[in-house]
Motif scaffolding. Structure first.
Motif, mmCIF file in Angstrom:
data_model
loop_
_atom_site.group_PDB
_atom_site.id
_atom_site.type_symbol
_atom_site.label_atom_id
_atom_site.label_comp_id
_atom_site.label_asym_id
_atom_site.label_seq_id
_atom_site.Cartn_x
_atom_site.Cartn_y
_atom_site.Cartn_z
ATOM 1 N N GLY B 215 0.794 -1.226 0.000
ATOM 2 C CA GLY B 215 0.000 0.000 0.000
ATOM 3 C C GLY B 215 0.824 1.272 0.000
ATOM 4 N N GLY B 216 2.045 1.183 0.519
ATOM 5 C CA GLY B 216 2.878 2.388 0.628
ATOM 6 C C GLY B 216 3.045 3.092 -0.704
ATOM 7 N N ARG B 217 3.274 2.303 -1.736
ATOM 8 C CA ARG B 217 3.500 2.900 -3.054
ATOM 9 C C ARG B 217 2.241 3.524 -3.644
ATOM 10 N N ARG B 218 1.089 3.240 -3.006
ATOM 11 C CA ARG B 218 -0.163 3.877 -3.450
ATOM 12 C C ARG B 218 -0.608 4.960 -2.454
ATOM 13 N N GLY B 219 0.228 5.244 -1.465
ATOM 14 C CA GLY B 219 -0.097 6.296 -0.509
ATOM 15 C C GLY B 219 -0.830 5.836 0.740
ATOM 16 N N ILE B 220 -0.945 4.499 0.883
ATOM 17 C CA ILE B 220 -1.617 3.973 2.081
ATOM 18 C C ILE B 220 -0.519 3.508 3.044
ATOM 19 N N HIS B 221 -0.301 4.312 4.084
ATOM 20 C CA HIS B 221 0.858 4.092 4.945
ATOM 21 C C HIS B 221 0.487 3.527 6.314
#
Lengths: 156, 244
Positions: B215-221
């Protein structure tokens, strides 16, 4: 009209702020000097990407050229080909050694040598203390003969 | 992922990990490690500056490296979750660093073949530094893993805890494939080999691949990211345009 050879001579007086015995010519970061229609362009390549000395060096180059009457100086940063310690001059290597820093050992990039000659006593009985020394470009070693710690400029 | 997002992701990985390591300055377990982590942080922040400047150039909206670092919100960051995991103890810090370095160096090596000379130039430069980071972090994984029973257990636990964050490193997408002329998954065998070799030398087990976080690479941190950004961005946001 400013001659390129003059500029190179002036730049030899610009020292690395962290290793003041080393000129930027000795360090091998000056890649080209161009002069077109009154404007002098100096192409430099950064040593380490995060090296705080680079900003100071660029400022020192501008100041030095201005002191020699060149007001239209441009500093261009070139990333490729990437700077390598192979570009360091023989004179620079000797200056490092005399200053107490063991010069880079070709072919050891990315993997540090188990032992490098002590810059003080020349002994080969030395050992690595830390891969990162007082700056990112140096590693810390210790001499088992003269018992002194010393910096080693890493192969890059 | 667009080219902009992809270059942003390269910059964000280096920036967030650099910020994390900077927090250890003055708090290292021994003086030499304090200096080492500060130096690695410096390399990573330097790398982040190059990628973020390029991202701003690609975007063409006039955003500088500083705008991108300090004025974006959490959802606009493209870093992998691994780099935002807490520093924890020294085993956690070094396990995170090793799992990242083993991937980072392989990725930069692949990016050296990018058809875009700006990307190949940055990758070629930073790869040299990444090699030293990798030898440093691998050395600590081995030393702690193959050390005392206590250090062994701490390092094994750290590797186990961080393992679910390694899958995201290899998520493939069209943007990345276009960048390196290869699939992100292609560097996985080299990473696996490096990790398996080092963990074997460290007398540590390679954890089983189970559920992988993403998710990090989609902005979900993860929950750590908000506090990290608050600390990193607080000054430029509270005092816009402030200078030293």
């Amino acid at each position: 009209m400013t001659a390129v050879v003059d500029v190179l001579g002036w730049l030899d007086a610009v020292k690395d702020p962290e290793i003041p015995v080393l000129s930027i010519i000795d360090l091998g970061i000056v890649r080209a000097v161009r002069q077109d229609e009154g404007q002098v362009t100096v192409v430099i390549t950064p040593t380490y990407t995060g090296c705080p000395a680079m900003g100071v060096i660029a400022q020192d180059i501008s100041d030095t050229l201005r002191a020699h009457g060149v007001n239209e100086a441009r500093i261009e940063i070139a990333l490729a080909p990437a700077w390598t310690t192979d570009w360091m001059t023989e004179r620079g290597r000797e200056a490092l050694r005399a200053y107490g820093i063991a010069p880079p050992v070709a072919g050891t990039c990315g993997a540090l040598p188990a032992s490098v000659a002590c810059p003080r006593c020349g002994s080969a009985r030395t050992g690595l203390i830390s891969r990162f020394g007082s700056t990112a470009c140096k590693a810390l070693y210790r001499c088992d003969d003269c018992r002194e710690p010393f910096d080693h400029f890493k192969c890059h | 992922m667009s080219l902009f997002d992809h270059v942003l992701s390269l910059g964000d990985n280096a920036l967030i990990l650099g910020q994390q390591l900077s927090a250890l300055t003055g708090h290292g377990p021994v003086l030499e490690e304090d200096i080492a982590t500060a130096n690695i942080a410096l390399d990573l922040v330097g790398e982040a500056r190059l990628w973020l400047s390029l991202a701003g150039e690609i975007e063409g909206a006039g955003r500088s490296e500083d705008d991108l670092a300090f004025l974006r919100d959490e959802i606009d960051f493209r870093n992998v979750l691994l780099v935002e995991q807490p520093n924890g103890d020294f085993a956690d810090t070094m396990a995170r660093q090793f799992l990242f370095d083993a991937w980072h160096e392989a990725l930069l090596a692949a990016l050296c073949a990018s058809a875009d000379p700006r990307i190949a130039g940055i990758a070629g430069k930073c790869r040299k530094e990444a090699l030293y980071h990798l030898s440093h972090s691998a050395g600590w994984v081995i030393r702690l893993g193959d050390g005392t029973a206590f250090s062994h257990d701490r390092m094994q636990q750290a590797v186990r805890n961080l393992w679910p964050y390694t899958g995201e490193l290899f998520e493939a997408d069209a943007g990345g494939t276009a960048l390196i002329g290869a699939n992100a998954g292609d560097i996985r065998p080299l990473w696996r080999q490096r990790v398996a070799d080092t963990l074997a030398r460290a007398a540590l087990e390679v954890p089983a691949d189970r559920w992988m976080q993403g998710g990090g690479r989609r902005g979900i941190h993860s929950e750590h990211m908000g506090r990290l950004l608050a600390e990193m961005q607080h000054i430029p946001r509270s005092h816009p345009g402030a200078r030293w």
